[in-house]
Scaffold this motif. Structure first.
Motif, mmCIF file in Angstrom:
data_model
loop_
_atom_site.group_PDB
_atom_site.id
_atom_site.type_symbol
_atom_site.label_atom_id
_atom_site.label_comp_id
_atom_site.label_asym_id
_atom_site.label_seq_id
_atom_site.Cartn_x
_atom_site.Cartn_y
_atom_site.Cartn_z
ATOM 1 N N GLU A 100 0.845 -1.186 0.000
ATOM 2 C CA GLU A 100 0.000 0.000 0.000
ATOM 3 C C GLU A 100 0.883 1.238 0.000
ATOM 4 O O GLU A 100 1.709 1.437 0.894
ATOM 5 C CB GLU A 100 -0.916 0.008 1.227
ATOM 6 C CG GLU A 100 -1.838 -1.199 1.330
ATOM 7 C CD GLU A 100 -2.858 -1.239 0.206
ATOM 8 O OE1 GLU A 100 -3.099 -0.170 -0.402
ATOM 9 O OE2 GLU A 100 -3.403 -2.323 -0.075
ATOM 10 N N MET A 101 0.721 2.076 -1.028
ATOM 11 C CA MET A 101 1.533 3.285 -1.153
ATOM 12 C C MET A 101 0.612 4.425 -1.582
ATOM 13 O O MET A 101 -0.081 4.325 -2.583
ATOM 14 C CB MET A 101 2.637 3.063 -2.189
ATOM 15 C CG MET A 101 3.688 4.156 -2.198
ATOM 16 S SD MET A 101 4.713 4.162 -0.722
ATOM 17 C CE MET A 101 5.543 2.595 -0.901
ATOM 18 N N GLU A 102 0.629 5.502 -0.829
ATOM 19 C CA GLU A 102 -0.233 6.639 -1.125
ATOM 20 C C GLU A 102 0.357 7.473 -2.252
ATOM 21 O O GLU A 102 1.556 7.435 -2.528
ATOM 22 C CB GLU A 102 -0.415 7.499 0.127
ATOM 23 C CG GLU A 102 -1.112 6.779 1.287
ATOM 24 C CD GLU A 102 -1.256 7.688 2.492
ATOM 25 O OE1 GLU A 102 -0.723 8.809 2.439
ATOM 26 O OE2 GLU A 102 -1.892 7.260 3.476
ATOM 27 N N GLY A 103 -0.511 8.294 -2.856
ATOM 28 C CA GLY A 103 -0.057 9.194 -3.901
ATOM 29 C C GLY A 103 -0.433 8.686 -5.284
ATOM 30 O O GLY A 103 -0.919 7.570 -5.460
ATOM 31 N N GLU A 104 -0.196 9.545 -6.279
ATOM 32 C CA GLU A 104 -0.479 9.218 -7.660
ATOM 33 C C GLU A 104 0.748 9.442 -8.526
ATOM 34 O O GLU A 104 0.640 9.830 -9.692
ATOM 35 C CB GLU A 104 -1.654 10.066 -8.182
ATOM 36 C CG GLU A 104 -2.973 9.780 -7.531
ATOM 37 C CD GLU A 104 -3.478 8.378 -7.835
ATOM 38 O OE1 GLU A 104 -3.091 7.832 -8.902
ATOM 39 O OE2 GLU A 104 -4.245 7.815 -7.032
ATOM 40 N N ASP A 105 1.926 9.239 -7.975
ATOM 41 C CA ASP A 105 3.155 9.506 -8.700
ATOM 42 C C ASP A 105 3.809 8.203 -9.146
ATOM 43 O O ASP A 105 3.203 7.132 -9.103
ATOM 44 C CB ASP A 105 4.117 10.320 -7.827
ATOM 45 C CG ASP A 105 4.349 9.653 -6.469
ATOM 46 O OD1 ASP A 105 3.903 8.503 -6.314
ATOM 47 O OD2 ASP A 105 4.970 10.278 -5.596
ATOM 48 N N GLU A 106 5.090 8.318 -9.594
ATOM 49 C CA GLU A 106 5.806 7.158 -10.095
ATOM 50 C C GLU A 106 5.992 6.095 -9.015
ATOM 51 O O GLU A 106 5.953 4.884 -9.310
ATOM 52 C CB GLU A 106 7.170 7.569 -10.664
ATOM 53 C CG GLU A 106 7.116 8.330 -11.977
ATOM 54 C CD GLU A 106 6.772 9.799 -11.796
ATOM 55 O OE1 GLU A 106 6.558 10.211 -10.634
ATOM 56 O OE2 GLU A 106 6.702 10.522 -12.802
ATOM 57 N N ILE A 107 6.223 6.530 -7.765
ATOM 58 C CA ILE A 107 6.406 5.566 -6.681
ATOM 59 C C ILE A 107 5.117 4.770 -6.472
ATOM 60 O O ILE A 107 5.147 3.553 -6.265
ATOM 61 C CB ILE A 107 6.818 6.281 -5.380
ATOM 62 C CG1 ILE A 107 8.119 7.052 -5.583
ATOM 63 C CG2 ILE A 107 6.963 5.290 -4.251
ATOM 64 C CD1 ILE A 107 9.295 6.176 -5.871
ATOM 65 N N HIS A 108 3.982 5.465 -6.559
ATOM 66 C CA HIS A 108 2.702 4.775 -6.430
ATOM 67 C C HIS A 108 2.501 3.783 -7.578
ATOM 68 O O HIS A 108 2.054 2.646 -7.368
ATOM 69 C CB HIS A 108 1.570 5.805 -6.403
ATOM 70 C CG HIS A 108 0.201 5.183 -6.376
ATOM 71 N ND1 HIS A 108 -0.283 4.495 -5.295
ATOM 72 C CD2 HIS A 108 -0.768 5.143 -7.331
ATOM 73 C CE1 HIS A 108 -1.496 4.060 -5.562
ATOM 74 N NE2 HIS A 108 -1.810 4.437 -6.790
ATOM 75 N N ARG A 109 2.858 4.221 -8.807
ATOM 76 C CA ARG A 109 2.737 3.316 -9.951
ATOM 77 C C ARG A 109 3.697 2.136 -9.818
ATOM 78 O O ARG A 109 3.392 1.015 -10.240
ATOM 79 C CB ARG A 109 2.984 4.073 -11.253
ATOM 80 C CG ARG A 109 1.866 5.062 -11.603
ATOM 81 C CD ARG A 109 1.979 5.544 -13.033
ATOM 82 N NE ARG A 109 3.138 6.393 -13.230
ATOM 83 C CZ ARG A 109 3.145 7.709 -13.024
ATOM 84 N NH1 ARG A 109 2.035 8.322 -12.601
ATOM 85 N NH2 ARG A 109 4.221 8.419 -13.236
#
Length: 707
Positions: A322-331
């Motif tokens: 589970e990783m919050e955000g909508e950036d590359e790390i989230h992807r």
């Protein structure tokens, strides 16, 4: 030094240098820098879009590799197993893979199973003609195990991303069985997806469309080999361009991503405030950068690293990151979750595949046993377990010492001490006979890692073979009895026939008194018919002797020229009556023949008589004789009616002529050529012929110089 400190130093260094340059640079240079920065930013953003399409191709390729390197796919393209279709190619396959096209092409380049859908309308559609043309031309076909074909194909419904992979059982593990083709349209829905993802406006033109001037300019720049261009469309818009290339690397479409010139305009407005602002915000920016990097990047990377360590330790692929955000790390976290899901799915499919294989092998009536190199049973199907006597062989030597059937295997490769591929017959205590085959399984280095033993029950077949052998013996006895009967009957017929011929000749010669013309003709007919019948009986007797094994040859050395002269003198009246010339071509220094002169004379007489009989009037019959290694070859050629190809199989068969019309027009029994073949073969030679309708015939034979 950890990554957060490194990033902090780099950030402060770049910011300080940038500040000094801005302060010392002139207004025009700064504006030019903003223009360059705008171009770089545009190129970078455009590159991300291009990379997104490249990632899409990579994603399709990963899926294609998974399917193409799957053993079941390898078997399916060869067998078209309906179970594979039912299990893996249902109506939702392409929708779940987000693909428009999935094609299975065999090694010969034939499309064996197509799937093509419209993802937007959710309907099945025909395979595009452009794809079929690419398959027929070989452009979309993998020609070897390492081929990787990808690119854009222009179709009537728009450009399509295509990925082609050779179908293997694993990377480099076997010859490819064909090509697996995946395709996805670059349609409006995909363009809107990229626009939402990149927050930009996209347009696409293909080479078969009328391009606007800026697209044409960008295409010329790309075609000249320069990098992807950035073109200013006006005071408010700037655009980046890149090419979509086909499977051979040629550009076939141009994509434009246009952006507002906010950076340049903002640069002009804020240029005057930047100098003071940078000095004040330098320290705050450095601290905020470090905090942000630690919070947004470093800490999240540490979380990902800890998660992967835990999954590796627990071997539990059901966990989710589970990783919050909508950036590359989230992807990236979503990609990791998808990868774990794919691994879990592959494990389930592998277990299901193993179950299916076990079910299939257990359902076979044939025995299948897998043994280790020490010949211990590693696995056996139900048929083998029901016949445990076949599993009692404890070592390889005992298995290979089982008596081998007289019908040896076509292949019998050898290892030191024992054959590694052999058939055995084994009789169980119940009286059943089994045919067992032992085959080694070798590893990549050539060493034997296991033995595969298969077996099939042949009890009924053995019984049938015994009955067939007995029937063959009975037939041979009957045939021998027939030949004996014909030989005896021929002797019985020839004795009174000689008396008929003798007395008719005496009457014809007027030994017992004068005869009138009518009586003389009748007596002559009796003598001629008797001699013809005697010749037929003699031929039957000779053929019967051959079949009964009582035909004897009396060997002596003689010259072929003498035999020819004797036959020519005998046939001269017959040949002269038809105006046929007899010619002989004997090789110089031809040695003498060691054989039965009387029988060789009979062979040559039969062949020359046939040649004269079936020749046209006023033609020629040629006899040639030559030496070929240790054989004498003789051929008799005529210029007669010839023999049709469909009648060639009737030659050399007893009592056989080409057709009934021939038997009426030309006298004969059909035994002459049969005797020729038998006599030549008894001498250790062979007969041959060639003939065409209307072009004459050539019959020949060869016999050895010495027995």
């Amino acid at each position: 030094m950890d990554i957060s400190k490194k990033l902090l130093i780099v950030t402060f260094s770049i910011f300080a240098l940038f500040t000094v340059l801005l302060i010392t640079a002139s207004h025009s240079i700064l504006l030019e820098s903003f223009s360059d920065l705008e171009e770089q930013d545009t190129a970078k953003n455009t590159g991300k879009i291009e990379q997104a399409i490249a990632w899409e191709i990579m994603s399709i390729d990963r899926t294609a590799r998974d399917w193409a390197f799957w053993d079941d796919t390898y078997d399916f393209v060869n067998t078209l197993n309906p179970q594979y279709i039912e299990s893996n190619l249902d109506g939702n396959t392409l929708y779940s893979l987000d693909l428009n096209l999935m094609l299975f092409v065999n090694k010969s380049g034939s499309l064996v199973y197509p799937m093509s859908v419209d993802l937007i309308n959710e309907t099945v559609v025909p395979v595009p003609e452009g794809i079929k043309e690419g398959i027929d031309s070989g452009v979309l076909i993998a020609h070897n195990d390492t081929d990787y074909i990808h690119g854009v194909v222009l179709l009537d419904n728009g450009p399509m991303l295509v990925v082609c992979r050779p179908i293997l059982t694993g990377p480099g593990k076997s010859p490819h069985a064909g090509t697996l083709i995946f395709g996805k349209y670059l349609d409006d829905s995909y363009r809107m997806f990229l626009e939402n993802r990149t927050k930009t406006s996209l347009e696409l033109y293909t080479l078969n469309q009328q391009m606007p001037p800026d697209f044409q300019k960008a295409f010329n720049i790309i075609a000249s080999g320069e990098k992807s261009p950035v073109i200013i469309l006006g005071n408010e818009r700037v655009a980046g361009y890149f090419a979509l290339r086909n499977t051979i690397g040629e550009p076939v479409a141009i994509v434009r991503a246009d952006y507002p010139r906010e950076l340049y305009e903002q640069g002009e407005k804020t240029l005057y405030y930047i100098y003071i602002f940078l000095l004040i915000s330098g320290i705050a920016t450095g601290a905020a950068t470090k905090f942000s990097i630690d919070r947004l990047l470093v800490s999240r990377l540490i979380t990902i690293d800890n998660f992967l360590r835990k999954v590796k330790r627990d071997k539990d692929t059901s966990k989710k990151l589970e990783m919050e955000g909508e950036d590359e790390i989230h992807r990236l976290s979503k990609g990791i979750n998808d990868m774990l899901f794919s691994i879990r799915l592959a494990e389930q499919e592998l277990r299901a595949s193993e179950y299916e294989k076990k079910f299939i092998l257990d359902s076979l009536e044939e025995i299948v046993v897998l043994r280790d190199p020490e010949f211990n049973v590693r696995w056996a199907n139900q048929a083998a377990l029901k016949n445990r006597d076949l599993l009692m062989i404890e070592n390889k030597e005992k298995a290979l010492d089982i008596p081998v059937n007289d019908r040896k295997t076509p292949q019998e490769l050898q290892l030191p001490g024992a054959p590694i591929w052999t058939d055995h017959e084994f009789t169980s205590p119940e009286g059943k006979t089994w045919l067992l085959r032992l085959k080694p399984i070798c590893g990549e280095t050539g060493n034997i890692i296991a033995y595969l033993e298969t077996g099939v029950e042949i009890t009924e077949r053995k019984k049938y073979e015994i009955e067939l052998f007995r029937a063959k013996q009975d037939a041979e006895v009957a045939n021998y009895a027939k030949s004996e009967f014909l030989a005896n009957m021929s002797h019985e017929l020839r004795t009174p026939l000689n008396s008929i011929i003798g007395f008719s000749d005496l009457l014809h010669d007027k030994v017992y008194g004068e005869l009138n013309a009518r009586q003389l003709k009748a007596v002559g007919n009796i003598s001629g018919s008797g001699k013809h019948l005697l010749n037929l009986i003699n031929e039957i007797l000779d053929l019967s002797k051959v079949e009964a094994g009582g035909f004897e040859l009396h060997y002596s050395t003689f010259w072929l020229a003498d035999v020819f002269a004797e036959v020519r003198d005998m046939l001269f009246p017959f040949a002269a009556s038809k105006g046929i010339k007899l010619e002989l071509e004997i090789e110089k220094d031809l040695p003498g023949i060691y054989g039965d002169r009387e029988r060789i004379t009979q062979v040559l007489s039969n062949l020359m008589t046939n040649a004269v009989k079936f020749s046209n009037e006023n033609s020629c019959v040629r006899v040639k004789a030559s030496q070929n290694n240790n054989f004498i070859e003789v051929s008799v050629s005529d210029e007669g009616i010839g023999i049709a190809a469909e009648d060639h199989d009737k030659l050399f068969k007893p009592f056989s002529q080409i057709d009934s019309s021939s038997s009426r027009k030309y006298q004969g029994t059909g035994l002459g050529l049969a005797l020729v073949k038998e006599i030549v073969q008894l001498h250790g030679g062979a007969v041959w012929f060639k003939s065409e309708v209307g072009k004459g015939s050539t019959f020949g034979f060869s016999i050895p110089l010495h027995v």
